[in-house]
Design a protein around this motif. Structure first.
Motif, PDB file in Angstrom:
ATOM      1  N   SER A 284      32.036  51.513  33.887  1.00 44.31           N
ATOM      2  CA  SER A 284      31.467  51.219  35.202  1.00 44.31           C
ATOM      3  C   SER A 284      31.441  49.720  35.465  1.00 44.31           C
ATOM      4  O   SER A 284      31.800  49.265  36.556  1.00 44.31           O
ATOM      5  N   ALA A 285      31.028  48.949  34.454  1.00 43.77           N
ATOM      6  CA  ALA A 285      30.961  47.500  34.623  1.00 43.77           C
ATOM      7  C   ALA A 285      32.337  46.910  34.906  1.00 43.77           C
ATOM      8  O   ALA A 285      32.481  45.999  35.728  1.00 43.77           O
ATOM      9  N   GLN A 286      33.358  47.407  34.214  1.00 43.22           N
ATOM     10  CA  GLN A 286      34.715  46.907  34.439  1.00 43.22           C
ATOM     11  C   GLN A 286      35.223  47.241  35.839  1.00 43.22           C
ATOM     12  O   GLN A 286      35.825  46.402  36.516  1.00 43.22           O
ATOM     13  N   ARG A 287      34.968  48.450  36.277  1.00 42.82           N
ATOM     14  CA  ARG A 287      35.472  48.869  37.583  1.00 42.82           C
ATOM     15  C   ARG A 287      34.799  48.078  38.695  1.00 42.82           C
ATOM     16  O   ARG A 287      35.439  47.668  39.667  1.00 42.82           O
ATOM     17  N   VAL A 288      33.500  47.868  38.561  1.00 46.63           N
ATOM     18  CA  VAL A 288      32.774  47.055  39.538  1.00 46.63           C
ATOM     19  C   VAL A 288      33.314  45.624  39.524  1.00 46.63           C
ATOM     20  O   VAL A 288      33.564  45.024  40.584  1.00 46.63           O
ATOM     21  N   LYS A 289      33.500  45.073  38.317  1.00 49.24           N
ATOM     22  CA  LYS A 289      33.976  43.689  38.177  1.00 49.24           C
ATOM     23  C   LYS A 289      35.318  43.484  38.868  1.00 49.24           C
ATOM     24  O   LYS A 289      35.500  42.523  39.611  1.00 49.24           O
ATOM     25  N   TRP A 290      36.274  44.409  38.656  1.00 47.58           N
ATOM     26  CA  TRP A 290      37.612  44.184  39.181  1.00 47.58           C
ATOM     27  C   TRP A 290      37.714  44.476  40.673  1.00 47.58           C
ATOM     28  O   TRP A 290      38.479  43.816  41.386  1.00 47.58           O
ATOM     29  N   PHE A 291      36.943  45.436  41.176  1.00 44.48           N
ATOM     30  CA  PHE A 291      36.914  45.612  42.636  1.00 44.48           C
ATOM     31  C   PHE A 291      36.325  44.362  43.272  1.00 44.48           C
ATOM     32  O   PHE A 291      36.852  43.850  44.271  1.00 44.48           O
ATOM     33  N   ARG A 292      35.240  43.855  42.696  1.00 49.77           N
ATOM     34  CA  ARG A 292      34.601  42.660  43.245  1.00 49.77           C
ATOM     35  C   ARG A 292      35.536  41.447  43.168  1.00 49.77           C
ATOM     36  O   ARG A 292      35.573  40.612  44.071  1.00 49.77           O
ATOM     37  N   THR A 293      36.326  41.365  42.083  1.00 45.24           N
ATOM     38  CA  THR A 293      37.280  40.263  41.944  1.00 45.24           C
ATOM     39  C   THR A 293      38.286  40.270  43.095  1.00 45.24           C
ATOM     40  O   THR A 293      38.568  39.239  43.716  1.00 45.24           O
TER      41      THR A 293
END
Length: 300
Positions: free
Chosen positions: A271-280
């Motif tokens: 979840s943290a990775q998916r949020v991070k990369w969408f936000r990026t």
């Protein structure tokens, strides 16, 4: 999301009410609620060179049924029935697809390329694709074999009701993610995966498939940035997409379905990775920022 009254894409095939046949082949999907794992479902030309060099791997272990999208438990509507709500959903999907077309056409042109628009197939129950037969339980997926996105919109009910990710921009994120896989197909990422996957161990394929999915999340964020610049997004829309990314992380889904996580089986990202990369992608609006394949890539 202010989508009503905007231009709609003509690249829609409405197969709701029809029945598909069987065929075999690989595709890409995004899992939502599976026990041990899931499927897979230009300025970047510089990035792509790096990507193609780094790829030696194939995430299409998830291909054993075939696609990149969201999966697990979407309901099947009655065949041959299209309600007023379905008509509105078609309009919504066609509008979002059109927004992705204008965004990626612009990005490709800025980098000396030409964007080839995908078609999006609406289906109910099951559908036949170049990647094989898919059911409503498969969820949204992209098939590189025919360059089409497949969507049973009943999945959005699951996204909201079962996964707690409601909102029209959460739904738009799902579509933009699948279109992100189409972009990967056009720039050579997915063909390279198909070429290399035969030599990969399951563990290596899972690790690389995470990078593929996170890049598609980042590309969805890039689209979101361009959409926001048009004044289409409303207060709370970004939070809807980030919440959706949170709810479909491998760790969150496994905890929900079985009470514990198996990190070696992750193939879409936490979840943290998916949020991070969408936000990026959303923050930068830049494809070059979506290089999840470089040696400097950081696991969270």
């Amino acid at each position: 999301m202010r989508w009503r009254g905007r231009e709609q894409s003509d690249n829609i095939e409405d197969r709701r009410g029809s029945r598909g046949g069987f065929r075999s082949g690989p595709g890409f999907r995004i899992p939502v609620g599976r026990r041990g794992g899931g499927g897979i479902g230009i300025g970047g030309l510089i990035v792509i060179g790096i990507i193609c060099f780094m790829l030696g791997i194939n995430p299409l272990t998830l291909l054993s049924g075939g696609d990149i999208g969201f999966e697990d438990g979407a309901g099947t509507r009655q065949q041959g029935q299209v309600s007023g709500r379905d008509d509105e959903m078609r309009a919504f999907v066609a509008t979002v697809l059109r927004e992705t077309e204008t965004t990626w056409t612009r990005i490709f042109q800025q980098n000396g390329g030409q964007y080839q628009e995908p078609r999006l197939v609406l289906f109910s129950g099951r559908v036949d694709s170049a990647c094989g037969l898919a059911s409503a339980a498969t969820g949204p997926f992209y098939c590189p074999g025919d360059r089409k996105v497949y969507l049973d919109t009943n999945f959005f009910q699951q996204l909201s009701g079962q996964l707690g990710a409601s909102g029209d921009f959460a739904e738009a994120y799902v579509i933009a993610h699948e279109v992100g896989h189409h972009v990967q197909n056009l720039i050579g990422v997915l063909p390279r995966f198909n070429q290399m996957r035969q030599s990969m161990s399951e563990a290596d394929a899972n690790r690389m498939s995470v990078r593929v999915e996170l890049q598609a999340d980042c590309f969805a964020g890039v689209w979101g940035k361009y959409t926001d610049q048009k004044g289409i997004l409303e207060h709370g829309d970004l939070e809807e997409a980030l919440n959706a990314a949170q709810q479909i992380g491998d760790d969150t889904l496994q905890k929900r379905s079985q009470g514990y996580v198996v990190p070696d089986s992750f193939n879409h990202g936490t979840s943290a990775q998916r949020v991070k990369w969408f936000r990026t992608g959303f923050t930068t609006g830049n494809m070059q920022a979506c290089d999840t394949f470089s040696p400097s890539y950081q696991q969270l």
